[in-house]
Design a protein around this motif. Structure first.
Motif, mmCIF file in Angstrom:
data_model
loop_
_atom_site.group_PDB
_atom_site.id
_atom_site.type_symbol
_atom_site.label_atom_id
_atom_site.label_comp_id
_atom_site.label_asym_id
_atom_site.label_seq_id
_atom_site.Cartn_x
_atom_site.Cartn_y
_atom_site.Cartn_z
ATOM 1 N N ASP A 285 1.278 -1.899 0.982
ATOM 2 C CA ASP A 285 2.606 -1.295 0.895
ATOM 3 C C ASP A 285 2.902 -0.854 -0.535
ATOM 4 N N ALA A 286 3.419 0.359 -0.674
ATOM 5 C CA ALA A 286 3.620 0.959 -1.995
ATOM 6 C C ALA A 286 4.481 0.113 -2.930
ATOM 7 N N LEU A 287 5.538 -0.499 -2.434
ATOM 8 C CA LEU A 287 6.450 -1.216 -3.321
ATOM 9 C C LEU A 287 5.998 -2.635 -3.653
ATOM 10 N N THR A 288 4.942 -3.118 -3.004
ATOM 11 C CA THR A 288 4.362 -4.413 -3.389
ATOM 12 C C THR A 288 2.977 -4.241 -4.015
ATOM 13 N N ALA A 289 2.451 -3.016 -3.979
ATOM 14 C CA ALA A 289 1.147 -2.738 -4.596
ATOM 15 C C ALA A 289 1.248 -2.949 -6.105
ATOM 16 N N LYS A 290 0.107 -3.212 -6.715
ATOM 17 C CA LYS A 290 0.070 -3.401 -8.165
ATOM 18 C C LYS A 290 -0.876 -2.389 -8.789
ATOM 19 N N PHE A 291 -0.460 -1.915 -9.950
ATOM 20 C CA PHE A 291 -1.238 -0.985 -10.763
ATOM 21 C C PHE A 291 -1.403 -1.595 -12.145
ATOM 22 N N ALA A 292 -2.410 -1.110 -12.888
ATOM 23 C CA ALA A 292 -2.615 -1.531 -14.272
ATOM 24 C C ALA A 292 -2.770 -0.281 -15.128
ATOM 25 N N ASP A 293 -1.718 0.041 -15.854
ATOM 26 C CA ASP A 293 -1.698 1.209 -16.725
ATOM 27 C C ASP A 293 -1.963 2.515 -15.989
ATOM 28 N N PRO A 294 -1.136 2.854 -14.990
ATOM 29 C CA PRO A 294 -1.301 4.178 -14.381
ATOM 30 C C PRO A 294 -1.025 5.242 -15.434
#
Length: 174
Positions: free
Chosen positions: A85-94
């Motif tokens: 799910d987009a709002l619980t997904a995690k990114f690192a320095d997009p």
């Protein structure tokens, strides 16, 4: 305006105004200067004329409507690697973003060394990349090193600029 946390607009006449962001580093959805960004790095337009922003140090992907309304499209409050799910997904320095013909938002992630995809239905997945390094191959075996920007060709091929590998790479969706 990456360092100041503003998204600026320049008219054809050369007039510069602030579309969004109040100039202090932080995270806040809102309209115009009520919004906050922390190191916005990449910008692109979606199919509806909204600005998509890689809000790098907030580890989020944000959207700005033509009226200046800022909302979060994807990402959560901590850096990491999580899909779904987009709002619980995690990114690192997009860092870099582009929208393909299908309306998918593609994201170049500096730290996770991956190219991620956010579907119009709000699902995040890895399109290509497995770890930092250099390797051509299928999506789950390819390696990138600090991908920073993306472009989509008229043929649908995705081009990736990498800082550390000093290369432009190509992804073909199969």
């Amino acid at each position: 305006d990456q360092g100041a946390g503003h998204i600026r607009k320049v008219t054809p006449a050369g007039v510069v105004t602030t579309l969004a962001g109040d100039g202090t580093a932080g995270y806040q959805d809102g309209t115009g200067t009520a919004a906050k960004f922390k190191n916005p790095s990449g910008l692109t337009l979606d199919l509806d004329g909204n600005i998509i922003v890689a809000d790098r140090l907030n580890n989020r992907i944000r959207k700005i409507t033509p009226a200046g309304v800022v909302t979060t499209v994807a990402g959560s409050d901590t850096s990491g690697l999580q899909e779904g799910d987009a709002l619980t997904a995690k990114f690192a320095d997009p860092y870099g973003v582009v929208v393909d013909a299908g309306g998918n938002i593609l994201v170049a992630e500096l730290t996770n060394a991956r190219i991620r995809q956010i579907t119009p239905a709000g699902q995040v997945s890895t399109l290509a990349g497995s770890s930092a390094g250099f390797a051509d191959g299928l999506s789950n075996t390819a390696k990138f090193n600090q991908p920073t920007d993306l472009a989509v060709g008229s043929d649908g091929k995705i081009y990736v600029a990498e800082v550390t590998n000093h290369r432009i790479r190509m992804i073909r969706k199969i």
